[in-house]
Design an enzyme around this catalytic site. Structure first.
Site, mmCIF file in Angstrom:
data_model
loop_
_atom_site.group_PDB
_atom_site.id
_atom_site.type_symbol
_atom_site.label_atom_id
_atom_site.label_comp_id
_atom_site.label_asym_id
_atom_site.label_seq_id
_atom_site.Cartn_x
_atom_site.Cartn_y
_atom_site.Cartn_z
ATOM 1 N N CYS A 31 -11.079 -18.573 8.613
ATOM 2 C CA CYS A 31 -10.205 -18.116 7.444
ATOM 3 C C CYS A 31 -9.786 -19.229 6.309
ATOM 4 O O CYS A 31 -9.689 -20.447 6.454
ATOM 5 C CB CYS A 31 -8.765 -17.490 7.987
ATOM 6 S SG CYS A 31 -9.164 -16.278 8.985
ATOM 7 N N ARG A 58 -15.039 -20.741 4.012
ATOM 8 C CA ARG A 58 -14.204 -20.689 5.210
ATOM 9 C C ARG A 58 -14.365 -19.389 5.679
ATOM 10 O O ARG A 58 -13.925 -19.278 7.010
ATOM 11 C CB ARG A 58 -12.636 -21.077 5.033
ATOM 12 C CG ARG A 58 -12.745 -22.613 4.450
ATOM 13 C CD ARG A 58 -11.223 -22.763 4.300
ATOM 14 N NE ARG A 58 -10.402 -22.712 5.710
ATOM 15 C CZ ARG A 58 -10.581 -23.821 6.394
ATOM 16 N NH1 ARG A 58 -11.096 -24.843 6.007
ATOM 17 N NH2 ARG A 58 -10.145 -23.468 7.640
ATOM 18 N N LYS A 508 -32.783 -33.381 15.321
ATOM 19 C CA LYS A 508 -31.704 -33.596 14.472
ATOM 20 C C LYS A 508 -32.150 -34.968 13.463
ATOM 21 O O LYS A 508 -32.071 -35.081 12.331
ATOM 22 C CB LYS A 508 -30.758 -34.075 15.196
ATOM 23 C CG LYS A 508 -29.289 -33.753 14.864
ATOM 24 C CD LYS A 508 -28.771 -32.358 14.729
ATOM 25 C CE LYS A 508 -29.795 -31.307 14.540
ATOM 26 N NZ LYS A 508 -29.548 -30.085 14.814
ATOM 27 N N LYS A 621 -31.227 -22.627 6.281
ATOM 28 C CA LYS A 621 -30.232 -22.305 7.303
ATOM 29 C C LYS A 621 -30.314 -21.366 8.269
ATOM 30 O O LYS A 621 -30.474 -21.658 9.415
ATOM 31 C CB LYS A 621 -28.865 -22.221 6.662
ATOM 32 C CG LYS A 621 -27.658 -22.049 7.655
ATOM 33 C CD LYS A 621 -27.362 -23.445 8.350
ATOM 34 C CE LYS A 621 -26.653 -23.438 9.521
ATOM 35 N NZ LYS A 621 -26.427 -24.461 10.509
HETATM 36 O O1 M6R Z 1 -29.507 -19.465 13.394
HETATM 37 P P1 M6R Z 1 -30.321 -19.948 14.735
HETATM 38 O O2 M6R Z 1 -29.497 -20.982 15.563
HETATM 39 O O3 M6R Z 1 -30.931 -18.815 15.458
HETATM 40 O O4 M6R Z 1 -31.134 -20.753 14.101
HETATM 41 C C1 M6R Z 1 -32.522 -21.512 14.817
HETATM 42 C C2 M6R Z 1 -33.037 -22.639 14.251
HETATM 43 O O5 M6R Z 1 -33.572 -22.357 12.873
HETATM 44 C C3 M6R Z 1 -31.993 -23.769 13.875
HETATM 45 O O6 M6R Z 1 -31.314 -24.059 15.136
HETATM 46 C C4 M6R Z 1 -32.577 -24.969 13.348
HETATM 47 O O7 M6R Z 1 -33.401 -25.520 14.027
HETATM 48 C C5 M6R Z 1 -31.637 -26.019 12.718
HETATM 49 N N1 M6R Z 1 -31.835 -26.248 11.362
HETATM 50 C C6 M6R Z 1 -31.678 -27.202 13.527
HETATM 51 O O8 M6R Z 1 -30.598 -28.170 13.205
#
Ligand code: M6R
Length: 626
Positions: A31, A58, A508, A621
């Site tokens: 929030c 948020r 990462k 994302k």
């Molecule tokens: O939303 P999700 O956790 O299912 O996403 C899975 C992957 O696309 C996600 O973890 C991706 O590998 C990230 N960019 C890693 O940092």
């Protein structure tokens, strides 16, 4: 414009309360909160609307605004994003005081009635809150007993927040003034909170915080209260951050800050904000990725606040199924692998983890006796969804571990667990990953019929993380990153619980620094990858104090004798290390301690190499296509 008397019937909903009791759940949220008091005579609701738009990152599933106007209390609440609301709706609402709230629910219903502000019975007190009132059940019972009324007659919403206006109201009826009633209420709250309260007829706002963010902006004859500075950065850059368990009384004439415990006056420390508005949304950090890495102690704290019943129900389902498949993609795939390892080592249950995109081959083994366990931050990852839809057709039960309520996986699952970490904005998953680990650990302990032990461990982990994961750690890792930044290759090794972390470390580093990085189980080195090692090759060795330590040391010796430059991530020092990143010894939760410095390393490598870590090239994302 809606005035309070017209709202009375709209907000009262005994059915909602009954449903809530039946479900045995409560609302947890991240929030954004906003409060204004000052000499601004017009468009006070519009001011709150603009502020909430700036706080939308948020929370964005519902919102609400209340303002004190000459005609009465203006109230507007809605489900959905504040940015989808029409600006015109808020024009012309004049007044000197307003509060606003943008909500991000992770448990329970997203509804108008659950959105903030929350009110006392005659709606003279408006409360906005960010955090969790952990003892809300006890406080409900207290109010019921003291007021001699039923839940249905008192509570309208399903939220923990609603106890606050009723408690203030109770203390007012006991003869206390507004400020005293507010302080008495604050003393009764357990958990985390930032709270702002407006009372009809009083020319000031009261606010308090413990654990959740609250910042005050000082303008000329006006003050702003918010979860984050962008909410008022167009109006003032002079800010002060109240400490935990401090409360504020703010009017157009000035601000008074005191300790909640003993009423001692606290001198505000005003500082000037120099960030631009975009970076300010990151709570002062240069990037969301850094903000999200550093907020992991809090995210973990939220993640371990799971209902026992939920964990035990999931564990029962896992136990009784013949075949248990963990599934995820990217970072979540590495966490799925950890789920498999924890299920085996702590929960004594054999499971198999799959990468979502590789699951099709195994779809034929799904049946009514199997269970699919999806791990996903977004709940929208296409490859995982496809596996789940195969499962559904075959009558396979589904459990999902998610961050986003209302996502596709949430809707497809028989049981869901939420990590409750709030929105993760940076593309690289950081806080969601460690929160997933935390819940997977609790689940494995529930599976092994020792949930109490697991909860004890995780509370200790959170405590350790709160001391360790700070800007100092970030600075320390930046120094290491300076030394490594020009490398072309980086290898990471780990064994046992830290083998998936070696893979996660690689992903990462790859995704934000664009350095070629690969993770291996330590024992696999001599089956091939060791051919890559030459003088100066960089290798990160994850060496926790567990049964893998001795083997990891011998793998590291093999690398060292071939000239590798070793960065040891370990609670104990070893002469094998050229660089030592000391991590806390947290037992079976060691993957959390190993991963956090690597996330920081990836972040600093990215920044030092001139990359934008929040928006790495070629990545999104949420991967909603196959
Ligand atoms: O939303 P999700 O956790 O299912 O996403 C899975 C992957 O696309 C996600 O973890 C991706 O590998 C990230 N960019 C890693 O940092």
């Amino acid at each position: 414009m809606m005035l309070e008397h017209r709202q009375a019937t709209v907000f009262f909903c005994p059915k909602a309360w009954k449903l809530f009791c039946g479900a045995g759940c409560y609302i947890k949220h991240m929030c954004g909160i906003f409060g204004y008091v000052g000499e601004r005579q017009s468009d006070v609701a519009l001011l709150a609307y603009w502020a909430l738009r700036d706080l939308e990152y948020r929370g964005y599933d519902s919102w609400g605004i209340a303002a004190m106007t000459p005609e009465g209390i203006y109230i507007k609440k809605s489900v959905g994003k504040i940015s989808d609301a029409n600006e015109r709706e808020f024009r012309g609402v004049s007044g000197k005081i307003a509060v606003g709230h943008s909500r991000w629910a992770t448990h329970g219903g997203v509804s108008e009635v659950n959105s903030h502000p929350h009110f006392n019975r005659d709606r003279t007190i408006s409360v906005i809150h960010n955090g969790i009132v952990e003892n809300h059940n006890e406080l409900r019972a207290f109010l019921r007993e003291k007021l001699g009324v039923s839940h249905e007659d008192l509570f309208v919403s399903e939220t923990d927040t609603e106890v606050i206006p009723h408690l203030i109201d109770y203390f007012l009826r006991e003869g206390k003034n507004f400020e005293q009633a507010f302080v008495e209420t604050g003393k009764m709250l357990e958990g985390r909170y930032a709270v702002v309260v407006m009372k009809k007829g009083e020319p000031y706002l009261l606010a308090m915080r413990d654990g959740s963010p609250l910042v005050v902006g000082e303008g000329r004859d006006e003050y702003y209260l918010a979860s984050d500075v962008p909410a008022f950065l167009d109006h003032t850059r002079t800010v002060c951050y109240p400490g935990d368990r401090e409360y504020l009384k703010v009017s157009a004439d000035g601000m008074m800050m005191r300790s909640l415990e003993n009423g001692t006056k606290v001198e505000p420390k005003w500082i000037e904000i120099v960030w631009d508005k975009v970076s300010a949304t990151k709570e002062g950090h240069a990037h969301y990725m850094l903000k999200e890495i550093l907020e992991q102690p809090l995210a973990l704290d939220k993640a371990i606040h799971q209902e026992d019943e939920q964990l035990l129900a999931a564990a029962r389902l896992m136990k009784e199924r013949e075949h248990l498949f963990f599934i995820g993609c990217g970072t979540a795939a590495k966490m799925a692998k950890l789920g498999e390892l924890y299920a085996a080592t702590v929960g004594e249950k054999l499971a198999t983890a799959f990468v979502g995109s590789e699951f099709n081959t195994y779809g034929r083994f799904l049946d009514r006796k199997s269970l699919l366990f999806a791990v996903s931050q977004s709940g929208e990852t296409a490859d995982v969804l496809e596996a789940l839809s195969i499962g559904r057709k075959k009558g396979t039960k589904i459990i999902s571990l998610l961050n986003v309520v209302g996502s596709s996986m949430d809707r497809m699952s028989d049981q869901k667990l939420f990590i409750n970490t709030g929105p993760e904005i940076a593309v690289a998953s950081t806080k969601a990953a460690t929160a997933q680990i935390a819940v997977l650990i609790l689940l494995a302990y529930a599976l092994g019929k020792k949930l109490g032990e697991g909860k004890h461990l995780m509370r200790k982990v959170v405590k350790e993380m709160k001391q360790w994961v700070t800007l100092d750690l970030s600075r320390e890792i930046r120094i290491v990153a300076q030394k490594l930044k020009d490398t072309n290759d980086l290898y990471i090794i780990g064994r046992g619980l830290n083998a998936p972390i070696a893979h996660e470390a690689a992903i990462k580093i790859q995704e934000v620094s664009y350095i070629h990085a690969e993770g291996f189980p330590g024992g696999e080195l001599k089956h091939g990858p060791i051919a890559l090692i030459q003088k100066g090759t960089l290798v990160i060795a994850l060496i926790p104090n567990d049964e893998t330590k001795r083997d990891m040391e011998s793998n590291t010796t093999e690398l060292k004798s071939r000239g590798a430059y070793i960065i040891g991530v370990s609670p104990s020092h070893s002469p094998l290390f050229d660089e030592w990143i000391q991590v806390p010894d947290i037992g079976v939760a060691s993957p959390i301690a190993s991963l956090i410095p690597i996330q920081l390393l990836a972040y600093h490598l990215a920044v030092l190499r001139g990359n934008d870590p929040d928006k790495p090239r070629n990545l999104a994302k949420s991967v909603t296509v196959k």
